[in-house]
Design an enzyme around this catalytic site. Structure first.
Site, PDB file in Angstrom:
ATOM      1  N   SER A 124       2.842  -3.692  -0.207  1.00  0.00           N
ATOM      2  CA  SER A 124       1.582  -3.401   0.480  1.00  0.00           C
ATOM      3  C   SER A 124       0.574  -4.534   0.326  1.00  0.00           C
ATOM      4  CB  SER A 124       0.985  -2.108  -0.092  1.00  0.00           C
ATOM      5  OG  SER A 124      -0.342  -1.916   0.338  1.00  0.00           O
ATOM      6  N   GLU A 126      -2.340  -4.037  -0.217  1.00  0.00           N
ATOM      7  CA  GLU A 126      -3.268  -3.609  -1.265  1.00  0.00           C
ATOM      8  C   GLU A 126      -2.989  -4.333  -2.587  1.00  0.00           C
ATOM      9  OE1 GLU A 126      -5.855  -1.332  -1.425  1.00  0.00           O
ATOM     10  OE2 GLU A 126      -5.827  -1.052   0.753  1.00  0.00           O
ATOM     11  N   TYR A 148      -3.091   2.512  -6.933  1.00  0.00           N
ATOM     12  CA  TYR A 148      -2.075   2.362  -5.893  1.00  0.00           C
ATOM     13  C   TYR A 148      -1.609   0.912  -5.806  1.00  0.00           C
ATOM     14  CZ  TYR A 148      -0.036   2.009  -1.212  1.00  0.00           C
ATOM     15  OH  TYR A 148       0.798   1.748  -0.158  1.00  0.00           O
TER      16      TYR A 148
END
Length: 332
Positions: A124, A126, A148
């Site tokens: 990801s 992120e 996360y």
């Protein structure tokens, strides 16, 4: 003989689009689902007679070993995760169990059963978090800003470790934000498209959001699953950033969605600090040069087309109609 693929997280947005793609390419598709008191299969309802659903859980090592041993797939796509970033602050330990250790369990199952199976890990954007450079590519250092993102960074590195230590064909796709009418209602793009539809239909008056200045690189999920598949068709395993290379603010998202139905967003949108993350990310935008060059991958749906399609889909859904697929954009 047709290829066989396992998709964990098959009932999610990406899983449903990937299942469609693999079926179109002649694969036998086995979807992994957790046992739930109320099954959540609305995204794959139209595929249930064409895919084989099997129980499995990233928290249960034995269920994964049994699954891989029974199916003996050619490819595994691990799309299962605790996927909503803000919720990872409420459940950081569980997020780590699914998104980090769950990946280790699946890789270990693959190592024990059959090391010739090709493995895709859903990484990801992120992971980049507090970005060190813009745009971000495969060499950009990670600085995650949420449980996360931290768990995804672990999963990314453990995939590299298993690839290099056990000679596995294991790759990670570092996907930037990708959306569709199948996105969950908790995500900002779908929260906006659903909110705009409700306001247009007179079912609501306001839409409450958090940081309007945050910028993201948003693409269409149907495009991004093509990149996942392509990564596992290469001669050698490698990791790839998948992104459009264009960023937009949440304010751009809101303005595009409201203007599509002839409304001024400033009449309906208000912000609330409750929707701010403890540590936010201001600007993510990806450099997918490697994916374009090696995989021959290109996005086909641009930002405005994507947002308008999502709004139209929610208008139709709320009026009792079905969900259309985004049409390819004429240009960027």
């Amino acid at each position: 003989m047709s290829k066989r693929a396992i998709i964990t997280g098959v009932s999610g947005q990406d899983g449903s689009y990937l299942a469609e793609l693999l079926l179109d390419r002649g694969y036998e598709v086995v979807g992994v689902v957790r046992r739930l008191s109320a099954p959540n299969h609305w995204r794959i309802e139209h595929l249930l007679d064409r895919i084989d659903l099997r129980p499995g859980d990233l928290l249960d090592q034995l269920s994964l070993i049994r699954l891989v041993d029974e199916v003996r797939p050619h490819e595994i796509y691990n799309l299962a995760a605790m996927s909503f970033v803000p919720a990872s602050w409420d459940q950081p330990m569980l997020t780590g169990e699914y998104n980090a250790q769950g990946v280790t369990r699946l890789l270990e199952a693959l190592r024990q059963v059959d090391t010739s199976i090709r493995y895709y890990q859903a990484s990801s954007s992120e992971m980049f978090g507090k970005v060190r450079e813009t745009p971000q590519n495969e060499r950009t250092p990670f600085y995650p800003r949420s449980p996360y993102g931290a768990a995804k960074a672990f999963a990314h590195h453990i995939t590299v470790n298993y690839r290099e230590s056990y000679d596995l064909f294991a790759v990670s796709g570092i996907l930037f934000n990708h959306e569709s009418p199948r996105r969950g209602l908790e995500f900002v793009t779908r929260k906006v498209s659903d909110g705009v539809a409700r306001i247009k239909l007179g079912r609501a008056r306001t839409l409450v959001l958090g940081n309007l200045d945050a910028r993201r690189d948003w693409g269409f999920a149907g495009d991004y699953v093509r990149a996942m598949w392509s990564m596992l068709q290469q001669d050698a395993p490698s990791d790839y950033v998948v992104a459009t290379g264009v960023s937009h603010s949440v304010r751009d998202l809101v303005e595009t969605a409201f203007s599509h139905v002839g409304l001024d967003w400033r009449d309906h949108v208000r912000t609330d600090a409750r929707f701010l993350r403890p540590a936010d990310i201001e600007h993510l935008v990806g450099d997918a040069s490697k994916a374009r060059g090696v995989l021959g991958w290109q996005p086909t749906v641009d930002f405005r087309t994507l947002v308008r399609t999502m709004v139209d889909a929610d208008l139709q859904r709320l009026a009792g109609a079905g969900e259309p697929a985004p049409a390819a954009a004429a240009g960027r």
